[in-house]
Design a protein around this motif. Structure first.
Motif, PDB file in Angstrom:
ATOM      1  N   VAL A   1      11.965  -7.845   1.151  1.00 16.42           N
ATOM      2  CA  VAL A   1      10.873  -6.873   1.257  1.00 16.42           C
ATOM      3  C   VAL A   1      10.807  -6.337   2.684  1.00 16.42           C
ATOM      4  O   VAL A   1      10.717  -5.126   2.916  1.00 16.42           O
TER       5      VAL A   1
ATOM      6  N   TRP B   1       6.591  -0.221  -2.542  1.00 16.06           N
ATOM      7  CA  TRP B   1       5.869  -1.497  -2.597  1.00 16.06           C
ATOM      8  C   TRP B   1       4.399  -1.304  -2.940  1.00 16.06           C
ATOM      9  O   TRP B   1       3.792  -2.149  -3.590  1.00 16.06           O
ATOM     10  N   CYS B   2       3.808  -0.165  -2.507  1.00 21.32           N
ATOM     11  CA  CYS B   2       2.427   0.143  -2.899  1.00 21.32           C
ATOM     12  C   CYS B   2       2.351   0.323  -4.417  1.00 21.32           C
ATOM     13  O   CYS B   2       1.446  -0.204  -5.071  1.00 21.32           O
TER      14      CYS B   2
ATOM     15  N   VAL C   1       4.427  -0.902  -6.663  1.00 17.99           N
ATOM     16  CA  VAL C   1       4.644  -2.216  -7.293  1.00 17.99           C
ATOM     17  C   VAL C   1       3.338  -3.010  -7.281  1.00 17.99           C
ATOM     18  O   VAL C   1       2.952  -3.624  -8.281  1.00 17.99           O
ATOM     19  N   THR C   2       2.613  -2.967  -6.144  1.00 18.95           N
ATOM     20  CA  THR C   2       1.348  -3.697  -6.044  1.00 18.95           C
ATOM     21  C   THR C   2       0.334  -3.177  -7.058  1.00 18.95           C
ATOM     22  O   THR C   2      -0.346  -3.959  -7.725  1.00 18.95           O
ATOM     23  N   VAL C   3       0.259  -1.837  -7.186  1.00 21.38           N
ATOM     24  CA  VAL C   3      -0.691  -1.256  -8.143  1.00 21.38           C
ATOM     25  C   VAL C   3      -0.336  -1.690  -9.569  1.00 21.38           C
ATOM     26  O   VAL C   3      -1.210  -2.066 -10.345  1.00 21.38           O
TER      27      VAL C   3
ATOM     28  N   VAL D   1       1.367  -4.383 -10.517  1.00 19.97           N
ATOM     29  CA  VAL D   1       1.148  -5.821 -10.693  1.00 19.97           C
ATOM     30  C   VAL D   1      -0.348  -6.133 -10.831  1.00 19.97           C
ATOM     31  O   VAL D   1      -0.751  -6.949 -11.652  1.00 19.97           O
ATOM     32  N   PHE D   2      -1.161  -5.449 -10.029  1.00 22.93           N
ATOM     33  CA  PHE D   2      -2.593  -5.765 -10.026  1.00 22.93           C
ATOM     34  C   PHE D   2      -3.422  -4.753 -10.822  1.00 22.93           C
ATOM     35  O   PHE D   2      -4.616  -4.630 -10.599  1.00 22.93           O
ATOM     36  N   ARG D   3      -2.778  -4.024 -11.757  1.00 22.20           N
ATOM     37  CA  ARG D   3      -3.488  -2.931 -12.434  1.00 22.20           C
ATOM     38  C   ARG D   3      -4.722  -3.427 -13.203  1.00 22.20           C
ATOM     39  O   ARG D   3      -5.755  -2.752 -13.183  1.00 22.20           O
TER      40      ARG D   3
ATOM     41  N   ARG E   1      -6.616  -6.008 -12.564  1.00 24.82           N
ATOM     42  CA  ARG E   1      -7.671  -6.353 -11.605  1.00 24.82           C
ATOM     43  C   ARG E   1      -8.303  -5.081 -11.039  1.00 24.82           C
ATOM     44  O   ARG E   1      -9.511  -5.004 -10.872  1.00 24.82           O
TER      45      ARG E   1
END
Ligand SMILES: [Zn+2]
Ligand SMILES: [Zn+2]
Length: 281
Positions: free
Chosen positions: A202, A243-244, A246-248, A250-252, A254
């Motif tokens: 990363v 990566w932003c 991917v984060t969204v 993964v945490f969609r 939440r």
């Protein structure tokens, strides 16, 4: 031990072996209770839980196989690397005979043992040359096709395509690689065997080569990296955006729950779903 106690002990061990201190944290009673109560009412939570159990099992299995390979006396000793002379006074301390004594080095060996086992077993399987650099527990593997750069470290195993291990190498590159092996130990303690490779990849995607924080911490000059450009550039935009996203993703669920809470639009849970997995914004 009763069956539930045994299954708890196994789950606990698997979590800690697979994910280190993060695994320990995930087994905290409050988090466990919350996971179980959500899995009891929600299909998606139940499926996600099963997936985590599978991933943990696979990682714990890989770690135990590596540890087993490390402990198996396949070949009792690795020959010392043909280092001709050591000229630096500072490196003498690192070459002392009691380099493996004490709690710190012992803990280091436990943490890097599984990676070492896998790397050495792979090198032997490929019939590559192994030698002991006689630098804090570093084993060197010479692989001619190991890439264009002068190698990489896996635990305490330095894989390199460069066959000339001379005094200069011992002083500089070995000092650099020893720091990488400390990074392996620290991140394995934090999050398990895959934490360093993932964190490194990363970081490398956003901060390539001399900008990589792991390389910087290990010493750029010792690792034969050029000094970073001045002014120091920020992260590569495409990698940051990726990566932003991917984060969204993964945490969609939440984020959806957070959005609903902030917007003051509570929804009653759908059948067989918890609040987080109830569709709609
Ligand atoms: Zn759910
Ligand atoms: Zn390096």
């Amino acid at each position: 031990l009763p069956a539930t106690g045994l299954s708890f002990a196994v789950t606990f061990l698997v979590a800690v072996i697979a994910f280190g201190m993060l695994g320990l944290l995930a087994m905290a009673p409050a988090l466990r209770t919350r996971r179980h109560s959500r899995a009891a009412v929600c299909d998606v939570c139940r499926r996600n839980h099963r997936r985590w159990v599978a991933v943990s099992g696979a990682l714990a299995g890989l770690t135990l196989v590596g540890a087993g390979l490390r402990l198996a006396p396949l070949e009792p000793t690795v020959p010392v690397c043909p280092v001709t002379s050591i000229s630096s006074g500072t490196s003498q301390g690192d070459l002392r005979d009691n380099r493996e004594d004490g709690v710190g080095p012992a803990l280091h060996r436990v943490l890097t043992g599984p990676v070492n086992g896998l790397a050495i077993a792979y090198a032997r399987w490929q019939r590559q040359t192994l030698c002991d650099a006689h630098y804090p527990s570093t084993t060197v593997v010479l692989i001619p096709y190991a890439g264009s750069k002068c190698g990489g470290t896996f635990g305490d195993v330095f894989v390199t395509p460069c066959p000339n291990i001379d005094a200069w190498w011992t002083q500089n590159v070995a000092r650099h690689e020893a720091k990488h092996s400390d990074q392996w130990a620290a991140l394995t303690a934090l999050g398990g065997i895959m934490t360093l490779p993932v964190a490194y990849a990363v970081d490398e995607s956003m901060y390539p080569s001399s900008l990589n924080h792991f390389e910087e911490a290990a010493g750029l000059a010792d690792g034969e990296y050029p000094p970073p450009p001045i002014p120091r550039p920020g992260p590569r935009p495409w990698a940051l955006i990726m990566w932003c996203l991917v984060t969204v993703v993964v945490f969609r669920t939440r984020l959806r729950l957070l959005f609903r809470t902030v917007a003051g639009r509570p929804r009653s849970p759908a059948p067989e779903r918890c609040g987080r997995h109830t569709p709609g914004w």
